[in-house]
Design a protein around this motif. Structure first.
Motif, PDB file in Angstrom:
ATOM      1  N   ILE A 253       0.838  -1.209   0.000  1.00 28.01           N
ATOM      2  CA  ILE A 253       0.000   0.000   0.000  1.00 28.01           C
ATOM      3  C   ILE A 253       0.871   1.256   0.000  1.00 28.01           C
ATOM      4  O   ILE A 253       0.583   2.231  -0.691  1.00 28.01           O
ATOM      5  N   LEU A 254       1.955   1.216   0.760  1.00 30.76           N
ATOM      6  CA  LEU A 254       2.862   2.358   0.793  1.00 30.76           C
ATOM      7  C   LEU A 254       3.427   2.630  -0.597  1.00 30.76           C
ATOM      8  O   LEU A 254       3.591   3.788  -1.004  1.00 30.76           O
ATOM      9  N   GLY A 255       3.722   1.546  -1.345  1.00 30.23           N
ATOM     10  CA  GLY A 255       4.244   1.712  -2.694  1.00 30.23           C
ATOM     11  C   GLY A 255       3.256   2.363  -3.643  1.00 30.23           C
ATOM     12  O   GLY A 255       3.654   2.986  -4.636  1.00 30.23           O
ATOM     13  N   LEU A 256       1.959   2.219  -3.341  1.00 34.93           N
ATOM     14  CA  LEU A 256       0.935   2.845  -4.179  1.00 34.93           C
ATOM     15  C   LEU A 256       0.795   4.334  -3.896  1.00 34.93           C
ATOM     16  O   LEU A 256       0.417   5.111  -4.778  1.00 34.93           O
ATOM     17  N   PHE A 257       1.073   4.744  -2.656  1.00 35.00           N
ATOM     18  CA  PHE A 257       0.853   6.131  -2.243  1.00 35.00           C
ATOM     19  C   PHE A 257       2.128   6.959  -2.166  1.00 35.00           C
ATOM     20  O   PHE A 257       2.073   8.185  -2.262  1.00 35.00           O
ATOM     21  N   ALA A 258       3.271   6.308  -1.937  1.00 35.06           N
ATOM     22  CA  ALA A 258       4.503   7.050  -1.664  1.00 35.06           C
ATOM     23  C   ALA A 258       5.557   6.773  -2.731  1.00 35.06           C
ATOM     24  O   ALA A 258       5.462   5.817  -3.506  1.00 35.06           O
ATOM     25  N   ALA A 259       6.580   7.610  -2.751  1.00 30.68           N
ATOM     26  CA  ALA A 259       7.698   7.446  -3.682  1.00 30.68           C
ATOM     27  C   ALA A 259       8.542   6.233  -3.279  1.00 30.68           C
ATOM     28  O   ALA A 259       8.542   5.825  -2.113  1.00 30.68           O
ATOM     29  N   PRO A 260       9.280   5.637  -4.250  1.00 35.64           N
ATOM     30  CA  PRO A 260      10.131   4.487  -3.920  1.00 35.64           C
ATOM     31  C   PRO A 260      11.111   4.755  -2.782  1.00 35.64           C
ATOM     32  O   PRO A 260      11.444   3.854  -2.011  1.00 35.64           O
ATOM     33  N   SER A 261      11.587   6.001  -2.654  1.00 38.18           N
ATOM     34  CA  SER A 261      12.537   6.305  -1.582  1.00 38.18           C
ATOM     35  C   SER A 261      11.909   6.099  -0.207  1.00 38.18           C
ATOM     36  O   SER A 261      12.565   5.594   0.723  1.00 38.18           O
ATOM     37  N   ALA A 262      10.629   6.474  -0.045  1.00 37.58           N
ATOM     38  CA  ALA A 262       9.936   6.265   1.235  1.00 37.58           C
ATOM     39  C   ALA A 262       9.744   4.780   1.502  1.00 37.58           C
ATOM     40  O   ALA A 262       9.852   4.316   2.645  1.00 37.58           O
ATOM     41  N   VAL A 263       9.463   4.006   0.444  1.00 39.53           N
ATOM     42  CA  VAL A 263       9.329   2.556   0.593  1.00 39.53           C
ATOM     43  C   VAL A 263      10.666   1.964   1.029  1.00 39.53           C
ATOM     44  O   VAL A 263      10.725   1.053   1.864  1.00 39.53           O
ATOM     45  N   GLY A 264      11.757   2.492   0.467  1.00 36.18           N
ATOM     46  CA  GLY A 264      13.078   2.005   0.849  1.00 36.18           C
ATOM     47  C   GLY A 264      13.392   2.278   2.307  1.00 36.18           C
ATOM     48  O   GLY A 264      13.938   1.415   3.008  1.00 36.18           O
ATOM     49  N   VAL A 265      13.047   3.469   2.797  1.00 31.85           N
ATOM     50  CA  VAL A 265      13.248   3.789   4.213  1.00 31.85           C
ATOM     51  C   VAL A 265      12.421   2.858   5.086  1.00 31.85           C
ATOM     52  O   VAL A 265      12.903   2.325   6.106  1.00 31.85           O
ATOM     53  N   TYR A 266      11.168   2.631   4.704  1.00 33.16           N
ATOM     54  CA  TYR A 266      10.298   1.761   5.479  1.00 33.16           C
ATOM     55  C   TYR A 266      10.824   0.323   5.465  1.00 33.16           C
ATOM     56  O   TYR A 266      10.770  -0.381   6.480  1.00 33.16           O
ATOM     57  N   TYR A 267      11.347  -0.111   4.332  1.00 30.10           N
ATOM     58  CA  TYR A 267      11.880  -1.472   4.228  1.00 30.10           C
ATOM     59  C   TYR A 267      13.039  -1.679   5.196  1.00 30.10           C
ATOM     60  O   TYR A 267      13.146  -2.734   5.835  1.00 30.10           O
ATOM     61  N   VAL A 268      13.908  -0.685   5.306  1.00 29.84           N
ATOM     62  CA  VAL A 268      15.022  -0.801   6.251  1.00 29.84           C
ATOM     63  C   VAL A 268      14.500  -0.923   7.671  1.00 29.84           C
ATOM     64  O   VAL A 268      14.942  -1.783   8.452  1.00 29.84           O
ATOM     65  N   ALA A 269      13.529  -0.078   8.040  1.00 29.26           N
ATOM     66  CA  ALA A 269      12.942  -0.165   9.382  1.00 29.26           C
ATOM     67  C   ALA A 269      12.304  -1.526   9.601  1.00 29.26           C
ATOM     68  O   ALA A 269      12.427  -2.123  10.678  1.00 29.26           O
ATOM     69  N   GLN A 270      11.649  -2.037   8.575  1.00 31.76           N
ATOM     70  CA  GLN A 270      10.992  -3.338   8.693  1.00 31.76           C
ATOM     71  C   GLN A 270      12.007  -4.461   8.855  1.00 31.76           C
ATOM     72  O   GLN A 270      11.784  -5.419   9.601  1.00 31.76           O
ATOM     73  N   GLN A 271      13.123  -4.370   8.139  1.00 31.27           N
ATOM     74  CA  GLN A 271      14.142  -5.406   8.256  1.00 31.27           C
ATOM     75  C   GLN A 271      14.765  -5.433   9.647  1.00 31.27           C
ATOM     76  O   GLN A 271      15.044  -6.506  10.193  1.00 31.27           O
ATOM     77  N   VAL A 272      14.997  -4.265  10.226  1.00 38.06           N
ATOM     78  CA  VAL A 272      15.511  -4.219  11.599  1.00 38.06           C
ATOM     79  C   VAL A 272      14.470  -4.798  12.557  1.00 38.06           C
ATOM     80  O   VAL A 272      14.787  -5.605  13.445  1.00 38.06           O
ATOM     81  N   ALA A 273      13.199  -4.423  12.375  1.00 36.08           N
ATOM     82  CA  ALA A 273      12.143  -4.897  13.267  1.00 36.08           C
ATOM     83  C   ALA A 273      11.859  -6.380  13.089  1.00 36.08           C
ATOM     84  O   ALA A 273      11.378  -7.034  14.017  1.00 36.08           O
ATOM     85  N   SER A 274      12.152  -6.925  11.910  1.00 31.17           N
ATOM     86  CA  SER A 274      11.853  -8.336  11.668  1.00 31.17           C
ATOM     87  C   SER A 274      12.848  -9.269  12.342  1.00 31.17           C
ATOM     88  O   SER A 274      12.625 -10.481  12.391  1.00 31.17           O
ATOM     89  N   LEU A 275      13.945  -8.721  12.866  1.00 28.66           N
ATOM     90  CA  LEU A 275      14.911  -9.575  13.564  1.00 28.66           C
ATOM     91  C   LEU A 275      14.276 -10.284  14.753  1.00 28.66           C
ATOM     92  O   LEU A 275      14.380 -11.507  14.889  1.00 28.66           O
ATOM     93  N   PRO A 276      13.566  -9.573  15.664  1.00 27.31           N
ATOM     94  CA  PRO A 276      12.902 -10.305  16.742  1.00 27.31           C
ATOM     95  C   PRO A 276      11.750 -11.170  16.254  1.00 27.31           C
ATOM     96  O   PRO A 276      11.389 -12.151  16.909  1.00 27.31           O
ATOM     97  N   GLN A 277      11.166 -10.843  15.099  1.00 24.92           N
ATOM     98  CA  GLN A 277      10.086 -11.671  14.561  1.00 24.92           C
ATOM     99  C   GLN A 277      10.565 -13.094  14.299  1.00 24.92           C
ATOM    100  O   GLN A 277       9.800 -14.057  14.454  1.00 24.92           O
ATOM    101  N   LYS A 278      11.823 -13.243  13.916  1.00 23.04           N
ATOM    102  CA  LYS A 278      12.353 -14.572  13.626  1.00 23.04           C
ATOM    103  C   LYS A 278      12.331 -15.467  14.858  1.00 23.04           C
ATOM    104  O   LYS A 278      12.272 -16.693  14.748  1.00 23.04           O
ATOM    105  N   LEU A 279      12.398 -14.864  16.051  1.00 24.95           N
ATOM    106  CA  LEU A 279      12.366 -15.669  17.267  1.00 24.95           C
ATOM    107  C   LEU A 279      11.061 -16.446  17.369  1.00 24.95           C
ATOM    108  O   LEU A 279      11.042 -17.609  17.743  1.00 24.95           O
TER     109      LEU A 279
END
Length: 514
Positions: A253-279
């Motif tokens: 949804i973010l990709g539909l509303f925002a520029a690719p650069s904002a999606v890239g920033v969000y992806y980095v935040a998501q990758q950091v947050a997904s580390l505890p998800q693996k537990l």
């Protein structure tokens, strides 16, 4: 005695053995988390500093579709395979190969369609010819899910750790750096590095799988048998896709509303947050065999205890990691690049989302066996709620004329709220079905969080390098000490005991009744 002062029934010898198996998986998961952390950060640094937010955003948009399609093509075997192996009278290797063949056929067809019609992969319309090759990862991803599930049924979590925490992340990190040096491949470097990492992980998993299950000798594929298997697995496959989709629909949804650069920033935040998800996701394969055996014995009290036990382990670990990564969030996002610091708000909400989601995940580990269709309905409602909240957040940002970074924070907040509702609903549903209390909350979490926040407030006043080097260990240290002293009982401390290696596995135990 539990922390409320009431007596808790002593677990049976078999249940104690199950808890030991879960604890062994937990120990390996902690190792896997540290290995993922060591490998994930170099990739984010390389992707952010060398490729930039725009390229990372295009890569993230394609990744959403590729992994979702691959998960659907694995026909729910990540969690459903344990039940098929427990209940089936056929050769276990044949059952696994049935699933692998179906997944390979479906994934190959899906990959071909997406290669010919790449629009869903790249909603911005910006991509290179080599970027389309990322669809080749779909069969590899689907097969890896099934192979690792088969190994987990035999209590082998080490293979998952090797493939997913060591081989895959280091392959993508190293190749992303190497491919950037070659100008003809640079613009598709992230996609090609990801593709290579998926098949490196598959080969790692197959090496152990073939020694464990062997080649399919005497196996004759049966279209009728595989159709029945696929039809039975359909609700679980949809539930898997929806649960996974709750972690990716925000990017779509973010990709539909925002520029690719904002999606890239969000992806980095998501990758950091997904580390505890693996537990928590790594506990699912080992929970499956334990729960299916208890279900055969109709021991619902044991299931409730196991769900609560693992739920607390996951919640406690994720809360500590969320605090350690969230409080110095600006410094962590700044490692990837100055343009990514604005994603700190999204990172905070995403880390909180992983904590509140823990109850839903462990409850679902049992619900997929005792209330598969109802669980599917709740999962559909959850992703629907998340989509509505996310679109609402996007429209609110438009109404107030805010920047795309506010869109990222709004998407993360929507995820957190939707997962919180899902946790309450699924825990209540499981409690009613089992007629047992399902609650992984303990008050020690409050004291540990308060102390960690106090230490974190001191840490963020240090220079960034000291904040990361000394602040993160200090936050984790004080949090862990209080959880150990105030939250852990004897049944929890088995998580830190050395486990014996001669534990019987489903492959050596007597076969279940048909």
């Amino acid at each position: 005695m539990n922390e409320n002062g009431t007596a808790t029934p002593a677990p049976s010898a078999e249940e104690s053995s199950d808890i030991a198996a879960l604890a062994k998986g937990g120990q390996q998961n902690v190792l896997g988390f540290l290995m993922r952390l060591a490998a994930r950060l170099p990739f984010l640094f390389i992707a952010g500093r060398l490729y930039g937010a725009d390229a990372l955003g295009r890569f993230a948009s394609a990744l959403v579709v590729v992994e979702l399609v691959a998960l659907i093509c694995s026909i729910g075997e990540k969690r459903g395979l344990a039940q098929r192996l427990s209940e089936g009278d056929e050769d276990q290797a044949h059952l696994v190969y049935d699933g692998m063949l179906v997944a390979l056929l479906l994934a190959s067809l899906a990959g071909l369609v997406l290669y010919l019609v790449p629009a869903p992969l790249f909603p911005s319309g910006e991509f290179k010819t080599l970027d389309r090759l990322i669809v080749i990862a779909i069969p590899g991803y689907a097969l890896t899910e099934i192979v690792l599930a088969a190994q987990a049924y035999r209590y082998d979590i080490a293979t998952t750790v090797r493939a997913r925490a060591l081989v895959e992340p280091w392959t993508i990190s190293i190749l992303a750096g190497v491919l950037w040096l070659f100008a003809p491949l640079r613009e598709a470097g992230l996609s090609l590095a990801y593709l290579a990492s998926i098949y490196a992980g598959l080969l790692t998993a197959l090496w152990t799988f073939l020694r464990s299950y062997g080649l399919p000798q005497g196996w004759v594929p049966s279209p009728n048998r595989m159709m029945r298997m696929t039809w039975r697995a359909l609700p679980l496959a949809m539930a898997d896709a929806i649960e996974w989709g709750t972690r990716r629909v925000d990017i779509f949804i973010l990709g539909l509303f925002a520029a690719p650069s904002a999606v890239g920033v969000y992806y980095v935040a998501q990758q950091v947050a997904s580390l505890p998800q693996k537990l928590k996701t790594s506990f699912e394969p080992i929970l499956g065999p334990v729960i299916t055996r208890a279900l055969k014995d109709k021991d619902y009290a044991a299931i409730a205890r196991q769900v609560c036990q693992v739920g607390f382990w996951i919640t406690a670990a994720q809360a500590g990691i969320a605090l350690a990564l969230g409080i110095p969030g600006e410094a962590i996002m700044g490692l990837v690049g100055p343009n990514f610091v604005g994603g700190t708000g999204a990172l905070a909400f995403l880390l909180a989302a992983e904590v509140v989601a823990a109850t839903a995940v462990v409850s679902e580990a049992a619900l997929i066996y005792v209330a598969r269709f109802k669980n599917l309905l709740v999962s559909i409602a959850t992703i629907g709620l998340q989509a509505l909240l996310t679109v609402g957040a996007m429209l609110a940002v438009d109404a107030y004329g805010l920047s795309d970074l506010w869109r990222a924070a709004g998407a993360a907040l929507s995820l957190m709220l939707a997962l919180g509702v899902s946790s309450v609903v699924k825990a209540t549903m499981l409690s009613r079905i089992l007629q047992q209390t399902v609650n992984n909350w303990r008050w020690a979490l409050v004291w540990a969080v308060a102390a960690a926040i106090a230490v974190g407030e001191l840490a963020i006043r240090l220079p960034e390098w000291a904040e990361l080097i000394f602040g993160i260990p200090a936050i984790l240290g004080v949090y862990g000490w209080i959880i150990w002293k105030r939250g852990f009982g004897p049944e929890d401390r088995v998580l830190f005991k050395r486990q014996k290696k001669d534990r019987a596995t489903p492959s050596t135990a007597a076969p279940p009744a048909g």
